[in-house]
Design an enzyme around this catalytic site. Sequence first.
Site, PDB file in Angstrom:
ATOM      1  N   LEU A 148     -21.702   1.188  -7.387  1.00  0.00           N
ATOM      2  CA  LEU A 148     -23.068   1.904  -6.967  1.00  0.00           C
ATOM      3  C   LEU A 148     -23.793   1.355  -8.463  1.00  0.00           C
ATOM      4  O   LEU A 148     -23.571   1.074  -9.495  1.00  0.00           O
ATOM      5  CB  LEU A 148     -22.656   3.080  -7.077  1.00  0.00           C
ATOM      6  CG  LEU A 148     -21.927   3.684  -6.057  1.00  0.00           C
ATOM      7  CD1 LEU A 148     -21.507   5.455  -6.134  1.00  0.00           C
ATOM      8  CD2 LEU A 148     -22.472   3.653  -4.881  1.00  0.00           C
ATOM      9  N   ASP A 149     -25.124   1.468  -8.402  1.00  0.00           N
ATOM     10  CA  ASP A 149     -26.027   1.207  -9.401  1.00  0.00           C
ATOM     11  C   ASP A 149     -26.019   1.971 -10.497  1.00  0.00           C
ATOM     12  O   ASP A 149     -25.328   3.377 -10.264  1.00  0.00           O
ATOM     13  CB  ASP A 149     -27.700   1.171  -8.993  1.00  0.00           C
ATOM     14  CG  ASP A 149     -28.013   0.126  -8.372  1.00  0.00           C
ATOM     15  OD1 ASP A 149     -27.164  -0.951  -8.092  1.00  0.00           O
ATOM     16  OD2 ASP A 149     -28.572   0.119  -7.214  1.00  0.00           O
ATOM     17  N   LYS A 150     -26.151   1.917 -11.654  1.00  0.00           N
ATOM     18  CA  LYS A 150     -25.832   2.933 -12.877  1.00  0.00           C
ATOM     19  C   LYS A 150     -26.414   4.237 -12.543  1.00  0.00           C
ATOM     20  O   LYS A 150     -25.771   5.116 -12.790  1.00  0.00           O
ATOM     21  CB  LYS A 150     -26.524   2.209 -14.009  1.00  0.00           C
ATOM     22  CG  LYS A 150     -26.542   3.153 -15.216  1.00  0.00           C
ATOM     23  CD  LYS A 150     -27.388   2.786 -16.526  1.00  0.00           C
ATOM     24  CE  LYS A 150     -27.547   3.744 -17.621  1.00  0.00           C
ATOM     25  NZ  LYS A 150     -28.402   3.258 -18.837  1.00  0.00           N
ATOM     26  N   ARG A 249     -32.723   0.884  -1.472  1.00  0.00           N
ATOM     27  CA  ARG A 249     -34.059   1.043  -2.467  1.00  0.00           C
ATOM     28  C   ARG A 249     -35.068  -0.231  -1.959  1.00  0.00           C
ATOM     29  O   ARG A 249     -36.472   0.072  -1.782  1.00  0.00           O
ATOM     30  CB  ARG A 249     -33.719   0.641  -3.698  1.00  0.00           C
ATOM     31  CG  ARG A 249     -32.725   1.953  -4.457  1.00  0.00           C
ATOM     32  CD  ARG A 249     -32.030   1.475  -5.882  1.00  0.00           C
ATOM     33  NE  ARG A 249     -32.929   1.188  -7.049  1.00  0.00           N
ATOM     34  CZ  ARG A 249     -32.699   0.746  -7.973  1.00  0.00           C
ATOM     35  NH1 ARG A 249     -31.259   0.130  -8.360  1.00  0.00           N
ATOM     36  NH2 ARG A 249     -33.713   0.550  -8.946  1.00  0.00           N
TER      37      ARG A 249
END
Length: 328
Positions: A148-150, A249
């Site tokens: 998962l992205d930060k 996104r």
Amino acid sequence: MSDSLSADTATSFSLHVGVEHAGQRADRILADAIGTLSRSRVKTLIETGHFTCNGEARRDPAFNLKEGMFLELHLPAPEPARPQAEHIPLTILYEDRDLIVLDKPAGLVVHPAPGNETGTLVNALLGHCGPEFEGIGGEKRPGIVHRLDKDTSGTMVVAKTPLAHQALSDAFARRDIERAYLAFAWGSLPPSGSFDGAIGRDKRDRKRMTVVQRGGKSALTHFTTKALFHNSVSLVECRLATGRTHQIRVHLSQAGHPLIGDPTYLRRIPAAARHLPQDIRTKALDFPRQALHAAVLGFMHPRTKNMLKFETPLPQDLQELAAIISEK
């Protein structure tokens, strides 16, 4: 000054520019003078702030030298090859000898990388699992089968054994994993639909991904709109048929519905924001991270073959965002 740069410790190399060096590029002359570093390595060191000219920091590897300049290149000590164990609290949803399922908070980087060598999920897992966790699937990213992205919160699974690592990696590659995300996107989306567009690196900005006509990787996102606030913000459930970098996104942004708070794909105030009352609009525009949460994760257990499914509620910051944008 050091005449040779050590691979084991921080050191430096200095050079007075002679008449024979004048008019030439800094990176070329330094690489030639040092002899043990490639020009590309020297260029990277200059660009990342490890170089001074006459005592002042310079980040342009191509600037022309003048006779009499004093150059100094600093080589930092290498980072440890393996991530180090750290005691960082984890919210664990399930754990057995093969795997861990956890609720990753926003702000936590998954694995060490330049600029984030410590304080990552991998460091926390090493502290939690102990030495036997090292090297599961690789020394630098042990146990990691997806990311998962930060600043994306939510449900993740991590492998603790080679069996689990192989089985889960294969399941993700086959797309045999149930994944659903909740996203707060600007604008009014249809009740349901799909985004089908190949994703590749943005040639104008290497930190961004974009939908491309050729050369990218196929990407398919299905969505269902769960709520609409002030005809300005949609709460959307997105289900991934593929797993590309920044997929949700990118797809929502490309469709004109960037996520609230997205620092990469929200570059201007969206037109939909004008429908919000002023105080609500200000709070929504100031939200500090992409409003994206991995809410559902389902998969077959690699050893028992039982189907497992985990759901996590919106974290506190997204609950507060929902309360703000739903105000009348």
